[in-house]
Structures are given as C-alpha cells and as structure tokens.
Design a protein around this motif. Structure first.
Motif, PDB file in Angstrom:
ATOM      1  N   PRO A 106       0.787  -1.233   0.000  1.00  0.00           N
ATOM      2  CA  PRO A 106       0.000   0.000   0.000  1.00  0.00           C
ATOM      3  C   PRO A 106       0.823   1.289   0.000  1.00  0.00           C
ATOM      4  O   PRO A 106       0.387   2.302  -0.542  1.00  0.00           O
ATOM      5  CB  PRO A 106      -0.824  -0.117   1.284  1.00  0.00           C
ATOM      6  CG  PRO A 106      -0.952  -1.590   1.505  1.00  0.00           C
ATOM      7  CD  PRO A 106       0.346  -2.173   1.059  1.00  0.00           C
ATOM      8  N   GLN A 107       2.020   1.256   0.600  1.00  0.00           N
ATOM      9  CA  GLN A 107       2.843   2.469   0.613  1.00  0.00           C
ATOM     10  C   GLN A 107       3.264   2.871  -0.797  1.00  0.00           C
ATOM     11  O   GLN A 107       3.605   4.022  -1.052  1.00  0.00           O
ATOM     12  CB  GLN A 107       4.096   2.266   1.484  1.00  0.00           C
ATOM     13  CG  GLN A 107       3.821   2.224   2.975  1.00  0.00           C
ATOM     14  CD  GLN A 107       3.578   3.601   3.566  1.00  0.00           C
ATOM     15  OE1 GLN A 107       3.242   4.545   2.861  1.00  0.00           O
ATOM     16  NE2 GLN A 107       3.737   3.721   4.875  1.00  0.00           N
ATOM     17  N   GLY A 108       3.239   1.933  -1.738  1.00  0.00           N
ATOM     18  CA  GLY A 108       3.643   2.246  -3.106  1.00  0.00           C
ATOM     19  C   GLY A 108       2.532   2.796  -3.970  1.00  0.00           C
ATOM     20  O   GLY A 108       2.787   3.293  -5.074  1.00  0.00           O
ATOM     21  N   LEU A 109       1.276   2.717  -3.483  1.00  0.00           N
ATOM     22  CA  LEU A 109       0.151   3.137  -4.313  1.00  0.00           C
ATOM     23  C   LEU A 109       0.192   4.623  -4.643  1.00  0.00           C
ATOM     24  O   LEU A 109       0.042   5.026  -5.796  1.00  0.00           O
ATOM     25  CB  LEU A 109      -1.166   2.787  -3.606  1.00  0.00           C
ATOM     26  CG  LEU A 109      -2.450   3.088  -4.374  1.00  0.00           C
ATOM     27  CD1 LEU A 109      -2.481   2.353  -5.698  1.00  0.00           C
ATOM     28  CD2 LEU A 109      -3.673   2.711  -3.541  1.00  0.00           C
TER      29      LEU A 109
ATOM     30  N   ALA B 142      15.400   2.012   5.336  1.00  0.00           N
ATOM     31  CA  ALA B 142      16.111   3.039   6.105  1.00  0.00           C
ATOM     32  C   ALA B 142      15.448   3.295   7.456  1.00  0.00           C
ATOM     33  O   ALA B 142      16.126   3.579   8.449  1.00  0.00           O
ATOM     34  CB  ALA B 142      16.176   4.333   5.301  1.00  0.00           C
ATOM     35  N   PHE B 143      14.110   3.208   7.494  1.00  0.00           N
ATOM     36  CA  PHE B 143      13.369   3.493   8.732  1.00  0.00           C
ATOM     37  C   PHE B 143      12.998   2.214   9.489  1.00  0.00           C
ATOM     38  O   PHE B 143      12.151   2.236  10.373  1.00  0.00           O
ATOM     39  CB  PHE B 143      12.089   4.265   8.411  1.00  0.00           C
ATOM     40  CG  PHE B 143      12.337   5.618   7.810  1.00  0.00           C
ATOM     41  CD1 PHE B 143      13.454   6.357   8.140  1.00  0.00           C
ATOM     42  CD2 PHE B 143      11.442   6.155   6.880  1.00  0.00           C
ATOM     43  CE1 PHE B 143      13.682   7.608   7.579  1.00  0.00           C
ATOM     44  CE2 PHE B 143      11.659   7.405   6.319  1.00  0.00           C
ATOM     45  CZ  PHE B 143      12.795   8.134   6.675  1.00  0.00           C
TER      46      PHE B 143
ATOM     47  N   LEU C 256       6.198  10.216   7.187  1.00  0.00           N
ATOM     48  CA  LEU C 256       7.539  10.258   6.615  1.00  0.00           C
ATOM     49  C   LEU C 256       7.641   9.557   5.256  1.00  0.00           C
ATOM     50  O   LEU C 256       8.099  10.155   4.272  1.00  0.00           O
ATOM     51  CB  LEU C 256       8.544   9.654   7.597  1.00  0.00           C
ATOM     52  CG  LEU C 256       8.867  10.499   8.829  1.00  0.00           C
ATOM     53  CD1 LEU C 256       9.851   9.770   9.728  1.00  0.00           C
ATOM     54  CD2 LEU C 256       9.434  11.853   8.410  1.00  0.00           C
ATOM     55  N   ILE C 257       7.232   8.290   5.197  1.00  0.00           N
ATOM     56  CA  ILE C 257       7.364   7.562   3.929  1.00  0.00           C
ATOM     57  C   ILE C 257       6.496   8.169   2.823  1.00  0.00           C
ATOM     58  O   ILE C 257       6.984   8.383   1.700  1.00  0.00           O
ATOM     59  CB  ILE C 257       7.046   6.062   4.127  1.00  0.00           C
ATOM     60  CG1 ILE C 257       8.140   5.413   4.986  1.00  0.00           C
ATOM     61  CG2 ILE C 257       6.936   5.346   2.784  1.00  0.00           C
ATOM     62  CD1 ILE C 257       7.933   3.937   5.253  1.00  0.00           C
ATOM     63  N   PRO C 258       5.209   8.515   3.064  1.00  0.00           N
ATOM     64  CA  PRO C 258       4.429   9.172   2.008  1.00  0.00           C
ATOM     65  C   PRO C 258       5.033  10.509   1.562  1.00  0.00           C
ATOM     66  O   PRO C 258       5.097  10.790   0.359  1.00  0.00           O
ATOM     67  CB  PRO C 258       3.051   9.374   2.663  1.00  0.00           C
ATOM     68  CG  PRO C 258       2.962   8.302   3.690  1.00  0.00           C
ATOM     69  CD  PRO C 258       4.356   8.169   4.231  1.00  0.00           C
TER      70      PRO C 258
END
Length: 723
Positions: free
Chosen positions: A411-414, A476-477, A492-494
């Motif tokens: 989902p983080q890649g969507l 990294a996180f 952070l990631i988004p």
C-alpha cells in the motif's frame, strides 16, 4: 459433483504392464484422446510435462498424480491406471509408484469440480483405500472403493480452542494443498490432539483461522510452496515454517517436536498492510516483472474498456446528430480569432503582406480544426457521454502505475506510483501544458518547448522507480521504535516518496521529451518533401509500437499537427492524420479478430476481454490492445507493427486525407482520396472505401501473423494456454 463421477470406465485401466513414467503418461494421454475427452493430445501432453518439470507429482505411498489445467480438455475427468510392477516417479518419499491418477481439467465445472479434486487428496491418504485400489481389477471395484467414506473421528476442540493449527498452500492449489491438510489432520488425530487446518488452494481460502485460533494454539505449522496470505495473524508467535512435502511425510514429528527442534522459529512482526502486499516485501518482487505488470493491467482494464466504449458513444451521438461537418464560421469567431493572431498571420514566410482572402482562408481552416478538435462535445447529449469516457480514460496510466508499485511494495507504493502515472501522462496540465497561473508549472522550468508526456511506458518505469523509493525508505526506517511507526507510515514515507518520485519523473521526462521532439521533427521533414507513402507507412508502424506510449503519441501528435496546419497548408498533408488513425485502429481490431480465428491460442478470459476491442478499435482507441501487449509484448507488438505498416502504406498510396483528429468510424464521412479532385463528391466515396480496405487488410495481416505465431509456439511447448 462427487469425486467418483470424475472417473470413467473407458479411461480406467487395471494391472497394466508399463515400465516407465514416460510410458505411463503417453498411455493415459492416448486413452483420453481416443475417448474424445481431450481435443488435442499434443497440447495436453505438453501441459502435463510442463507441470512435471516444475515439481514431482509423486505424492508418496506409491501414488502419482500428474495433472494439467488446459482448454483442450473437453470433458474434465481423472484417468486411472494401476501397474503390475511399481516404477520410478521421483516421488517425495523416493519410493516407486503403482497407482497413477491423471487429472484432466479445464475448470469449467467450477466450485463443484474443484471440490471433487480436493476430495481425491483426502481419499489417497487412507491406507485402506490404497489397498483397495491395488486389489481392484475392474471399474466396479474402483467405484466401491470410493463409496467407502469412513473417516477417523477427530478430537473435539475444548471450548473452541485447537491444539494444532496450520495453513497449507501449493502453486496449483489442487493436490499438495489438500494432501498436506489431510496428513496433518491424520497425524494430530493420531496423537490425540484437536486440529484445524486452513487451506489456501484453488478454491480460495477455506477453514480460515481466526486470530483467536492462533492465540490459543499449542502448535502452529505453515506448510506451503508459495506465499501465503494473512501472516500478520502470526506476528511474534512460535511457528514451524516448512513445505507441503515436509508436512506430508514428517508431520507427526513436526507436531511432537514443536518448540524443541530447529525448525521452530518466531514469526516476524507483519502488519495488516504487509499482508495486503502479499507478505513478500523484498527485492525479489522487483524481478517478477510480468506478474507486476499483470497486476497493474488488471486494475487498469476497467478504466480502458468502460471509458473507451462510453467515449465512442459520445463520438457516435455527435455524428448521428449532424455534427460531423462544421457549420459556416460565425463572424464573431473570426473577429475574435483575427484579434488574437494579429499580426502573426498577417505576414507570410517571405515577409509579404497576406491578402484579405488569404487571411480569411487561414481563419476558415483554423475554425474547422477547432470545431473538429472538440468533436464529441458539440451536442449536449454527446458531451455528457464524452465527459464520462474522457474521465475514465485519463485515469488509465495513473491506475496502471499505482498498482504496479502497489504490487511490488504494498500500500505504501500506491500513492507515489499513482503520482508517477499522473506526471507521465501530464494529467490535469498542472505540471505540463501551456503556462498559466495553475498550469504548466513545470513547463516554465524547461528551456526548450518540447512535449514532456511519456505515456504508459513512462508510467511503468515510474512505478518501478516509486517502488524502489518506498523500498529504500522502508529499509532506512526499519529500526524505528514501535511508538514511532505511525509517524513513519503515515507521514515520513508518504512525504519523502512523493518528493522523490516527483523529482525522478521530472528528470525522466526530459530525455524522453527530447527524443519525442526529435522524431516529430523528422516526420515533419518527410511531410514537407512529399514522401507521403513512406510517411504513411512510418506513421502506421509507429502507432503500433507501444499502443498509447511515447512513440504512438509522437505519430498521433504529428497527425494532429497536420490537421491544425502545423505541417503546412497543403490539403494532402492531412494524410498524416489519416495514416495515424488507421494504424491506431489495427492493434485492437487485430487482437479481436485473432481471438475469433485462432480460438485455441487464447484463454477464455482473453477472448472475453477482446470482445470490447471491436468497439474500441472502431473508434480509434488503441489502448484496448495494451492489456494484451503487456502480457505478450513480443508477439502482439511485432504482429501489430506489420499490420499497421501495411495499413499506413496503403493510406499513403491512396492519398487519403482526414480533417479530424479523432473519432474512428464516426469521422469516416470526412475522409477524402487525393487520387481524384479533393473537392469532388467522388473523393469522399473513394476515400471512405479505400480507407476501410486499408484497415481491413492490416487487421487481417496482424491477426494472421499473431495467430500462427501463437499456435506454433503452443505446439513447440514455448507457450502454454491455461484457463
């Protein structure tokens, strides 16, 4: 459907004298062919051998289950043979086999059929059933063996709490999944333990384990040969993570020694989000290119098909209501146009002042171009449909890119994948387009006026870049404390992935934009030197290279330039638009025709999807071919290029012109042939007739090449059609 109904007396043989695995396979395939249960024994045998090459179908205990799912199967069944002397089958337990069940299916029987096949695994695990089959000398005796449905009584769970739980899953989901399930149940029952096993097989997930089942279990065994869903349930739990083979042959020891042997591990912490991504967050996902692309295409397909068809309806309504030909240019439009272009059009290329008639002629041409450029919007009814179709179609590339990235990293890649698709396609004009207060904001930063959209190819490349960025940020996180996971995942990631993919797409679109600009200038040069036949062939070829990608877009934009006067004022130059549109119609039409002529070369799902290509191709929506090209790029692209080149060549040879930038069959009345006087009525009739001929020839050429190519590769075993 009961399991015994899949056995047929004509393909059941007892105490056969066969000496090898190959001999048994040949024997059973020949039996199925002779009894008309398979349409093509070579295709079916190739499918059987392909499955054998992937992993042994020797289940142990003297049993072999070769199987194939293939559309050449006319009647799903199980061919059976018992042998006089056991033979080597490379079985899990290294013992020879003497009972062979060949499963032939096309999946047309649905849930009932799959259920019957699953029951076979349960029967085969019973020693008394195996013995009955070894003694059987007739089909009646085989039926009697299947009528014996006695089962060992299971230990009841206390207060709904199971002692042993597990999940079984194998790649095909037919045999190993249910064999492992049955053996684990047998072993647990033998040890006096209650048991519940979840199967993730071809019928989907069955006997699903709840979080309560997991929390209360004493033994957890995950026996699988593919990724399993729902790993988040086991986070932090002690588990045995092994294969179906290990569970089948060593399940009793696994249960007894749980927590003591080296196979017992602690499951990693997995979030529900990771479960959605397939529980495989690693660099290996990047290498699964075909699977990633298919995942994106499957989500994109509804946008392409539904949007394209509705857009075509808008074009058709506008044409049916008499809006195919522009009305006389209104005086207010001419006055406004003249005020805007003055003094641009007042001087010609040599610096001489244009006459009023020349200025009026230019204004009339621009009026026609402006009118036809808005085709599909002149009628309120047509505009209603066109708005729906355009909205659906313009989301195609972002959806494709978003779900490719989603498949790789979850989902983080969507979000970053979707944004990559937006920038690749220039959606909304905020980044690319004519600079304004809220448009063309990136265009202002580019020193040269060049096209910056990279289409669906840029979307696919961008999706991978987005996934790589998310992967890097996640690694990294990784050591963030649990209390900071919310900030990491939601902020952070988004945030960083959005900035990262935006910078990457800004850089990627620049070289691609320069490439597009250079090719466009080359085509313009060909047009200026009247190399119309060659130009037609080149444009027809380019329209079929990537079906909506940058090369396709270059050819199409060149056609639009010819309509708007950007390639000169010679009426014949609009042949560029005619060739581009005809070439773009060939891929979807060629695929649709091929699925009718060469039906065995396509899966049922592909044949169903291709039906929409008739309408999409008719209305010049090349994107209908994209889902097929992504799954089979070499055959689809090369055959389409051959058909498109021939179509473009014929359009050039017939000097067919077109004054509209889109519409397919809806704008056919605007076609003219330069073989006669362009102002005559004959030019229209000749233009329409020869244009249809050009498209038909190109479509047949593509369908023929594609069909024979796929059929040849199927016979050679290079391509396997699995429904």
């Amino acid at each position: 459907m009961e399991l015994k109904d899949l056995f047929k007396s004509k393909v059941s043989v007892f105490q056969a004298d066969l000496k090898s695995k190959q001999e048994v396979i040949n024997f059973l395939v020949e039996k199925l062919s002779n009894e008309k249960m398979i349409a093509n024994k070579k295709d079916f045998k190739d499918a059987i051998l392909k499955r054998e090459s992937e992993a042994s179908t020797g289940m142990g205990d003297g049993i072999g289950i070769p199987h194939a799912i293939n559309d050449t199967v006319k009647e799903p069944c199980i061919a059976f043979v018992s042998l006089k002397s056991p033979i080597d089958w490379e079985s899990f337990d290294n013992k020879p086999v003497d009972l062979i069940f060949m499963i032939a299916t096309n999946d047309e029987k649905g849930e009932a059929h799959l259920g019957a096949l699953a029951d076979l695994s349960k029967f085969l695990m019973k020693s008394e059933f195996q013995e009955a089959l070894r003694k059987a000398k007739s089909f009646k005796a085989l039926q009697v063996a299947f009528n014996n449905k006695s089962e060992a009584k299971r230990v009841e769970a206390k207060e709904g709490k199971y002692d042993v739980i597990g999940i079984t899953a194998c790649p095909t989901g037919i045999a190993h999944t249910y064999l492992a399930e049955e053996k684990l149940i047998e072993y647990a029952t033998e040890l006096g333990l209650s048991v519940k096993i979840e199967t993730q097989g071809r019928r989907g997930t069955e006997n699903k384990l709840s979080q309560e089942d997991v929390d209360n279990a004493k033994v957890i065994i995950l026996a699988h040969d593919k990724n399993i869903q729902g790993m988040g349930r086991f986070s932090g739990k002690q588990i045995i993570d092994t294969t179906t083979k290990d569970a089948i042959f060593n399940g009793k020891e696994l249960i007894q020694d749980f927590g003591k042997n080296e196979k017992t591990i602690t499951a990693k912490n997995v979030s529900s989000k990771d479960d959605e991504a397939g529980d495989d967050f690693s660099l290996k996902k990047f290498a699964q290119v075909k699977g990633n692309l298919l995942a994106g295409v499957s989500r994109m397909l509804p946008f392409v098909v539904a949007g394209g068809i509705i857009l075509g309806i808008g074009f058709l309504i506008d044409f049916a209501m008499g809006n195919g030909n522009p009305p006389v240019m209104p005086a207010e439009w001419y006055t406004g146009w003249l005020a805007n272009v003055w003094p641009t059009h007042v001087l010609n290329e040599t610096g001489n002042t244009l006459t009023p008639e020349q200025i009026m002629s230019i204004g009339s041409t621009d009026w026609v171009n402006a009118w036809m450029g808005d085709f599909g919007t002149h009628s309120l009814t047509a505009g209603w449909f066109t708005a729906i179709g355009k909205t659906g179609m313009m989301l195609m590339v972002p959806i494709l890119a978003g779900y490719i990235s989603y498949t790789i990293v979850g989902p983080q890649g969507l979000m970053p994948g979707f944004i990559a698709g937006v920038f690749a396609d220039g959606l909304g004009g905020v980044a690319y387009g004519t600079p304004g207060s809220w448009s063309g904001l990136w265009t202002r930063l580019i020193p040269v006026d060049i096209p910056m959209q990279s289409g669906f190819i840029g979307g696919m490349v961008g999706a991978y870049v987005a996934a790589l960025i998310v992967f890097g940020l996640t690694v990294a996180f990784k050591k963030f404390k649990k209390s900071f996971h919310g900030i990491r995942d939601i902020v952070l990631i988004p945030l960083l992935s959005l900035l990262g993919i935006s910078l990457a797409m800004f850089a990627l679109n620049i070289p691609l934009g320069y490439t597009m600009y250079g090719l466009q200038q080359f085509l313009k040069l060909l047009a200026e030197h009247n190399l119309l036949i060659l130009l037609g062939a080149i444009l027809g070829f380019m329209m079929c290279v990537d079906m909506g990608g940058p090369i396709n877009k270059i050819a199409y934009v060149t056609g639009v330039l010819s309509v708007s006067g950007g390639l000169g004022s010679d009426p014949l130059i609009t042949l560029t638009m005619a060739a581009a549109m005809a070439g773009g119609m060939v891929p979807p039409l060629g695929i649709a025709l091929c699925t009718l002529i060469f039906r065995k070369a396509w899966t049922q799902k592909e044949k169903d999807s291709a039906k929409a290509n008739w309408l999409m191709g008719a209305f010049f929506i090349s994107e209908g071919a994209i889902p097929f090209m992504v799954t089979d790029p070499k055959r689809i692209s090369l055959s389409a290029m051959a058909g498109g080149t021939i179509t473009g060549l014929m359009v050039g040879a017939f000097k067919i012109t077109l004054g509209a930038p889109h519409g397919g069959i809806a704008v056919f009345p605007l076609l003219k042939s330069g073989l006669v006087d362009l102002q005559s009525g004959t030019a229209i009739g000749l233009g329409v007739g020869l244009y249809i001929l050009s498209i038909v020839v190109g479509t047949v050429v593509m369908a023929t090449i594609l069909g024979f190519w796929k059929s040849y590769d199927i016979k050679k075993g290079k391509l396997v059609i699995v429904n």
